[in-house]
Scaffold this motif. Structure first.
Motif, mmCIF file in Angstrom:
data_model
loop_
_atom_site.group_PDB
_atom_site.id
_atom_site.type_symbol
_atom_site.label_atom_id
_atom_site.label_comp_id
_atom_site.label_asym_id
_atom_site.label_seq_id
_atom_site.Cartn_x
_atom_site.Cartn_y
_atom_site.Cartn_z
ATOM 1 N N ALA A 107 10.978 3.317 27.892
ATOM 2 C CA ALA A 107 10.308 4.168 29.027
ATOM 3 C C ALA A 107 10.846 5.460 29.031
ATOM 4 C CB ALA A 107 10.713 3.284 30.445
ATOM 5 N N ASP A 110 8.663 7.268 26.548
ATOM 6 C CA ASP A 110 7.221 7.398 26.873
ATOM 7 C C ASP A 110 6.981 8.483 28.202
ATOM 8 O OD1 ASP A 110 6.643 5.600 25.013
ATOM 9 O OD2 ASP A 110 5.797 4.131 26.339
ATOM 10 N N ASP A 213 6.972 5.197 37.071
ATOM 11 C CA ASP A 213 8.033 4.629 36.617
ATOM 12 C C ASP A 213 8.623 3.384 37.145
ATOM 13 O OD1 ASP A 213 10.442 3.995 34.965
ATOM 14 O OD2 ASP A 213 11.219 6.075 35.073
ATOM 15 N N PHE A 242 5.126 3.011 33.380
ATOM 16 C CA PHE A 242 5.946 2.615 32.568
ATOM 17 C C PHE A 242 6.836 1.524 32.906
ATOM 18 C CE2 PHE A 242 5.018 7.247 32.797
ATOM 19 C CZ PHE A 242 4.531 7.591 31.629
ATOM 20 N N THR A 259 4.140 1.023 27.918
ATOM 21 C CA THR A 259 3.203 1.914 28.952
ATOM 22 C C THR A 259 1.833 1.336 28.943
ATOM 23 O OG1 THR A 259 4.406 3.898 28.489
ATOM 24 C CG2 THR A 259 2.235 4.214 29.009
#
Length: 404
Positions: A107, A110, A213, A242, A259
């Motif tokens: 994550a 990304d 996130d 994410f 993602t």
């Protein structure tokens, strides 16, 4: 030849690199004093046996010409994408198509790379305190403006303090990109479905994009806290999510995340899904076959059971830290839906001053709140990712030092 001079604007090294330098210098000077590390959010429990078994099998397959695998599909093998869609989304009542999921090496990557498909002219909003990667990668890209009075001129800061229960308020000016992390790193606080719906509505009304996130969703314990932003009506037209196997399944050293970019998410009629697909196909060669097999094993019945046990281990550590510090008079937050404990430093100590005190006096390492942004000054983060034994020792050291 010219360099990207945006890199000259940011600090010379990453927050956790600075901490590592301080700790290494102390260790070199004091080799007889063992340090307990509760700073960086790195896991310590071994991988679930189901994941290890899957990796061993995959390694054997790579040793046989009949089953050898070369380049993986850019976005992930169909079987892992189907497992993600079914277990992380459909079982929570969310319909996500496999073509909306992009497997990656984590994550963190990304969160930084997503800016490749977004204009540098966008106005960015971040919580304060915030995971440093969100800010630093926008500085690198040229979206930040100038550093003035402790902040970036083109970044809109949303203070998260005790006064607003560490939840950001909706922006009072137009912003284009909004970073949200819940359960939150660093404060450990979570957001309810009702509160998150306000952000989805704001984004849709203003044509903004939410970068959500949810790396710590596995630690959620309360029913009204969403595991995914796509549990909220309207999120598919305004949000990218994410996810990470790092904190969920201990893949910090294995590297795997994904993602989700919905097809419904468009800008000027262009699907962001197609832009991200093009970016990934060009700049990323996919996650290794062995890693994908390990990730898929997380969704087996045995894998789920083993991972729940690992998460419970860290959740118990969080309770030990939270309850222990509260008993000796600290003001503490988080821990309930998160592996992080956010505490107010005692006696108005600065967060780096508190860091130095813990390191030099009792050999405990945490993360100073100031490193996460201006509103983090006067606060400190401890993680639950250490061993249970070291977590108990660290709390006892803090108690013995601060309770006179």
């Amino acid at each position: 030849m010219k360099i990207n001079d945006n890199f000259l604007k940011i600090q010379s090294s990453y927050l956790f690199s600075n901490i590592a330098k301080k700790v290494n210098a102390y260790t070199a000077a004091n080799p007889d004093k063992p340090i307990i590390r509760l700073g960086i959010g790195d896991v310590t429990r071994p991988l679930a046996p189901a994941c290890i078994d899957a990796m061993h099998k995959a390694v054997d397959e790579m040793a046989d010409e009949k089953t050898f695998m070369g380049y993986p599909p850019e976005y992930g093998h169909k079987w892992i994408l189907e497992a993600i869609a079914e277990n992380d989304y459909r079982q929570r009542g969310v319909e996500i198509d496999e073509s909306e999921i992009f497997l990656s090496d984590g994550a963190k990557s990304d969160c930084g790379n997503i800016g490749d498909i977004l204009s540098v002219d966008n106005k960015v909003a971040v919580c304060d305190p915030v995971y440093p990667v969100y800010v630093d990668t926008n500085v690198m890209a040229g979206r930040s403006g100038d550093f003035v009075n402790g902040g970036w001129s083109n970044i809109y800061y949303m203070p998260c303090t005790a006064e607003n229960n560490f939840l950001p308020c909706l922006p009072t000016e137009k912003v284009d990109i909004i970073y949200l992390c819940f359960p939150n790193n660093p404060t450990g606080m979570a957001i309810t479905k009702t509160e998150l719906k306000k952000w989805v509505d704001y984004a849709n009304e203003n044509g903004s994009l939410i970068l959500f996130d949810s790396a710590y969703e596995a630690f959620i314990t309360e029913d009204d806290v969403p595991h995914s932003i796509f549990e909220i009506e309207g999120a598919k037209t305004c949000a990218i999510e994410f996810r990470s196997f790092s904190k969920t399944a201990g893949f910090t050293g294995v590297r795997c995340g994904y993602t989700v970019v919905p097809h419904d998410l468009k800008c000027d009629g262009v699907e962001l899904n197609s832009l991200w697909a093009r970016r990934q196909a060009t700049k990323f060669n996919g996650v290794s076959y062995i890693t994908q097999r390990a990730a898929a094993a997380c969704y087996s019945e045995e894998g789920k059971k083993q991972i729940r046990e690992i998460i419970a281990y860290y959740q118990n550590n969080a309770k030990v830290i939270y309850n222990g510090l509260k008993e000796c008079g600290f003001t503490v937050y988080g821990a309930k839906n998160s592996p992080y404990v956010w505490l107010k430093t005692p006696d108005n100590m600065g967060s780096w001053e508190f860091f130095d005190t813990l390191l030099n006096e009792i050999q405990v390492v945490g993360t100073p709140g100031e490193g996460f942004g201006p509103s983090g000054e006067g606060y400190f983060r401890l993680t639950a990712f250490g061993s249970y034994e070291n977590t108990v020792k660290a709390v006892e050291r803090i108690k013995n030092y601060f309770v006179k």
